[in-house]
Design an enzyme around this catalytic site. Structure first.
Site, PDB file in Angstrom:
ATOM      1  NE  ARG A 199      -5.134 -12.331   9.871  1.00 28.95           N
ATOM      2  CZ  ARG A 199      -4.371 -11.276   9.582  1.00 28.95           C
ATOM      3  NH1 ARG A 199      -3.973 -11.064   8.361  1.00 28.95           N
ATOM      4  NH2 ARG A 199      -4.016 -10.431  10.530  1.00 28.95           N
ATOM      5  CG  ASP A 240      -1.872   1.096   1.331  1.00 34.21           C
ATOM      6  OD1 ASP A 240      -1.963   1.875   0.365  1.00 34.21           O
ATOM      7  OD2 ASP A 240      -2.543   1.239   2.369  1.00 34.21           O
ATOM      8  CE  LYS A 300      -5.359  -1.029  -0.652  1.00 31.93           C
ATOM      9  NZ  LYS A 300      -5.809  -0.469   0.635  1.00 31.93           N
TER      10      LYS A 300
HETATM   11  P1  IMP Z   1       2.071  -0.537   3.706  1.00 26.69           P
HETATM   12  O1  IMP Z   1       3.196  -0.534   4.717  1.00 26.69           O
HETATM   13  O2  IMP Z   1       1.265   0.742   3.754  1.00 26.69           O
HETATM   14  O3  IMP Z   1       2.526  -0.871   2.307  1.00 26.69           O
HETATM   15  O4  IMP Z   1       1.028  -1.621   4.182  1.00 26.69           O
HETATM   16  C1  IMP Z   1       1.365  -2.929   4.227  1.00 26.69           C
HETATM   17  C2  IMP Z   1       0.468  -3.748   5.126  1.00 26.69           C
HETATM   18  O5  IMP Z   1      -0.755  -3.082   5.444  1.00 26.69           O
HETATM   19  C3  IMP Z   1       0.081  -4.993   4.384  1.00 26.69           C
HETATM   20  O6  IMP Z   1       1.041  -6.009   4.567  1.00 26.69           O
HETATM   21  C4  IMP Z   1      -1.273  -5.303   4.975  1.00 26.69           C
HETATM   22  O7  IMP Z   1      -1.133  -6.119   6.116  1.00 26.69           O
HETATM   23  C5  IMP Z   1      -1.844  -3.957   5.367  1.00 26.69           C
HETATM   24  N1  IMP Z   1      -2.807  -3.457   4.354  1.00 26.69           N
HETATM   25  C6  IMP Z   1      -2.641  -2.450   3.468  1.00 26.69           C
HETATM   26  N2  IMP Z   1      -3.737  -2.282   2.691  1.00 26.69           N
HETATM   27  C7  IMP Z   1      -4.620  -3.223   3.103  1.00 26.69           C
HETATM   28  C8  IMP Z   1      -5.953  -3.580   2.674  1.00 26.69           C
HETATM   29  O8  IMP Z   1      -6.571  -3.003   1.753  1.00 26.69           O
HETATM   30  N3  IMP Z   1      -6.531  -4.600   3.346  1.00 26.69           N
HETATM   31  C9  IMP Z   1      -5.918  -5.291   4.362  1.00 26.69           C
HETATM   32  N4  IMP Z   1      -4.688  -4.999   4.786  1.00 26.69           N
HETATM   33  C10 IMP Z   1      -4.030  -3.964   4.162  1.00 26.69           C
HETATM   34 MG    MG Z   2      -2.646  -6.733   8.030  1.00 31.01          MG
END
Ligand code: IMP
Ligand code: MG
Length: 177
Positions: free
Chosen positions: A166, A104, A132
């Site tokens: 999950r 994300d 994303k």
């Molecule tokens: P980031 O550090 O913002 O890239 O987020 C990574 C983590 O956030 C992922 O490994 C997920 O566990 C969680 N995450 C981000 N977006 C989503 C979503 O749409 N649904 C569920 N978990 C998410």
């Molecule tokens: Mg998570």
């Protein structure tokens, strides 16, 4: 505000087909070598289970896990990354593939990448089931991406909202009502 399960965004069949393609790609890229997989818990465990069974069994594969928290129970990143559980296997000199459920902001991935790089991984690639768009703090290209999805919150196939959903066999949007 209440959150309810919305429509299926990526079906189990689409995930199955795409995972087989990614497995073939990884098998080609690591032919004649060995592979160390570091999966980021918890979300990646369902994708991981399917992906590893699509990798050519002639390639020696080691698997370990890191448990990383960045979200708490909210649907937006807190910006703080905590390593709750570290890998136990040696990283130095290994060809590593990090397996994520979703990238994300890219904050989690950047953090894990830096740690494994600093430990002397010989090479590092990334496989993620979902990506994303935009605001990625991870500055490299992702090597193996299942699906690029719009910027909605999704659950299922290992991904949770407050530890729920999950077990859903498809990726679904979580709607706010
Ligand atoms: P980031 O550090 O913002 O890239 O987020 C990574 C983590 O956030 C992922 O490994 C997920 O566990 C969680 N995450 C981000 N977006 C989503 C979503 O749409 N649904 C569920 N978990 C998410
Ligand atoms: Mg998570």
């Amino acid at each position: 505000m209440k959150r309810v399960l919305g429509r299926v965004l990526v079906s189990r069949q689409e995930i199955h087909n795409r995972t087989a393609e990614l497995g073939r790609q990884i098998s080609q890229d690591y032919a004649g070598e060995s592979l160390t997989i570091v999966a980021i818990l918890k979300g990646s465990f369902v994708f991981l289970a399917d992906l590893i069974r699509q990798i050519n069994p002639e390639i020696p594969v080691e698997i370990d896990f890191m448990l990383v928290s960045s979200y708490g129970n909210e649907t937006s990143s807190s910006g703080t990354i905590v390593i709750e559980k570290d890998v136990q296997i040696e990283i130095k000199g290994r060809d590593v593939v990090i397996v994520e459920d979703i990238v994300d902001s890219g904050l989690t991935l950047s953090h894990v990448y830096r740690i494994l790089h600093d430990r002397g991984a010989q090479s590092l690639r990334v496989a993620t089931l979902l990506e994303k768009p935009g605001n990625s703090k991870y500055e490299r290209d992702l090597d193996y991406v299942g699906f690029k999805i719009p910027n909605s919150f999704v659950v299922g196939f290992g991904l949770d909202y407050a530890q729920r959903f999950r077990n859903l066999p498809d990726i679904r949007i979580l709607d706010e009502i």
